[in-house]
Design a protein around this motif. Structure first.
Motif, PDB file in Angstrom:
ATOM      1  N   GLU A   4      11.184  -9.614   0.993  1.00 35.45           N
ATOM      2  CA  GLU A   4      10.789  -8.197   1.059  1.00 35.45           C
ATOM      3  C   GLU A   4       9.258  -7.863   0.836  1.00 35.45           C
ATOM      4  OE1 GLU A   4      12.583  -4.759  -2.041  1.00 35.45           O
ATOM      5  OE2 GLU A   4      14.148  -6.104  -1.115  1.00 35.45           O
ATOM      6  N   ILE A   5       8.677  -6.996   1.620  1.00 37.32           N
ATOM      7  CA  ILE A   5       7.530  -6.680   1.469  1.00 37.32           C
ATOM      8  C   ILE A   5       7.088  -5.175   1.554  1.00 37.32           C
ATOM      9  CG2 ILE A   5       6.927  -7.080   3.973  1.00 37.32           C
ATOM     10  CD1 ILE A   5       4.346  -8.082   3.088  1.00 37.32           C
ATOM     11  N   LYS A   6       6.472  -4.541   0.519  1.00 33.92           N
ATOM     12  CA  LYS A   6       6.044  -3.151   0.802  1.00 33.92           C
ATOM     13  C   LYS A   6       4.800  -2.959   0.456  1.00 33.92           C
ATOM     14  CE  LYS A   6       8.066  -2.054  -3.556  1.00 33.92           C
ATOM     15  NZ  LYS A   6       9.087  -1.159  -4.432  1.00 33.92           N
ATOM     16  N   PRO A   7       3.907  -2.262   0.943  1.00 30.84           N
ATOM     17  CA  PRO A   7       2.344  -1.750   0.689  1.00 30.84           C
ATOM     18  C   PRO A   7       2.456  -1.167  -0.825  1.00 30.84           C
ATOM     19  CG  PRO A   7       3.147  -0.293   2.207  1.00 30.84           C
ATOM     20  CD  PRO A   7       4.307  -1.179   2.114  1.00 30.84           C
ATOM     21  N   PHE A  25       0.015  -6.035  -1.162  1.00 32.34           N
ATOM     22  CA  PHE A  25       1.564  -5.704  -0.759  1.00 32.34           C
ATOM     23  C   PHE A  25       2.205  -6.164  -2.067  1.00 32.34           C
ATOM     24  CE2 PHE A  25      -0.272  -6.062   3.232  1.00 32.34           C
ATOM     25  CZ  PHE A  25       0.261  -4.986   4.008  1.00 32.34           C
ATOM     26  N   VAL A  27       5.668  -8.269  -3.058  1.00 29.32           N
ATOM     27  CA  VAL A  27       6.296  -8.885  -2.248  1.00 29.32           C
ATOM     28  C   VAL A  27       7.495  -9.615  -3.113  1.00 29.32           C
ATOM     29  CG1 VAL A  27       4.619  -9.904  -0.374  1.00 29.32           C
ATOM     30  CG2 VAL A  27       5.016 -11.164  -2.539  1.00 29.32           C
ATOM     31  N   SER A  28       8.548 -10.426  -2.620  1.00 32.49           N
ATOM     32  CA  SER A  28       9.405 -11.041  -3.044  1.00 32.49           C
ATOM     33  C   SER A  28       8.947 -12.180  -4.176  1.00 32.49           C
ATOM     34  CB  SER A  28      10.532 -11.504  -2.380  1.00 32.49           C
ATOM     35  OG  SER A  28      11.128 -10.619  -1.586  1.00 32.49           O
ATOM     36  N   TYR A  44       2.412  -5.867  11.560  1.00 31.65           N
ATOM     37  CA  TYR A  44       1.284  -5.084  11.735  1.00 31.65           C
ATOM     38  C   TYR A  44       0.451  -5.615  12.945  1.00 31.65           C
ATOM     39  CZ  TYR A  44       2.622  -3.108   7.188  1.00 31.65           C
ATOM     40  OH  TYR A  44       3.350  -2.376   6.279  1.00 31.65           O
ATOM     41  N   LYS A  79       2.361  -9.755  -6.282  1.00 27.50           N
ATOM     42  CA  LYS A  79       1.385  -8.984  -5.437  1.00 27.50           C
ATOM     43  C   LYS A  79       0.756 -10.087  -4.689  1.00 27.50           C
ATOM     44  CE  LYS A  79      -0.642  -5.616  -7.827  1.00 27.50           C
ATOM     45  NZ  LYS A  79      -1.647  -4.744  -8.631  1.00 27.50           N
ATOM     46  N   TYR A  92      -0.631   1.570   7.154  1.00 27.14           N
ATOM     47  CA  TYR A  92       0.858   1.643   6.709  1.00 27.14           C
ATOM     48  C   TYR A  92       1.722   2.781   7.253  1.00 27.14           C
ATOM     49  CZ  TYR A  92      -1.609  -0.933   2.984  1.00 27.14           C
ATOM     50  OH  TYR A  92      -2.266  -1.922   2.352  1.00 27.14           O
TER      51      TYR A  92
END
Length: 96
Positions: A4-7, A25, A27-28, A44, A79, A92
């Protein structure tokens, strides 16, 4: 394994991406640098030069309520600081 990755979009992270061409990001925690690099390149369409990671421990929180003291802990997370190639950028909000 599903990563799982989110900015992370904060003032500090945006300033860092403008100056250093490095994006942040969340991340897990079990993801490694190679997996993060592959995922960012696929999502991206950029060339990643370097990935740095940092583990953050969850903070302990407590508050007083009518029912008494409630204690808990925020979750820990990892992170990732991803440096992309010169002249490339990550948008993003492109897939909104």
């Amino acid at each position: 394994m599903d990563i799982e990755i989110k900015p992370i979009v904060t003032e500090k992270a945006n300033a860092y991406s403008d100056k250093q061409n490095c994006y942040t990001f969340a991340v897990s925690p079990d993801a490694n640098k190679f997996q993060i690099k592959d995922l960012v390149e696929k999502m991206y369409n950029v060339r990643v030069e370097k990935v740095n990671t940092a583990l953050y421990a969850g903070k302990r929180k407590q508050r007083w309520t009518k029912g008494g003291l409630i204690k808990g802990q925020r979750p820990s997370f990892k992170k990732a600081y991803v440096t992309v190639a010169e002249g490339q950028k990550i948008d993003y909000f492109s897939n909104i």
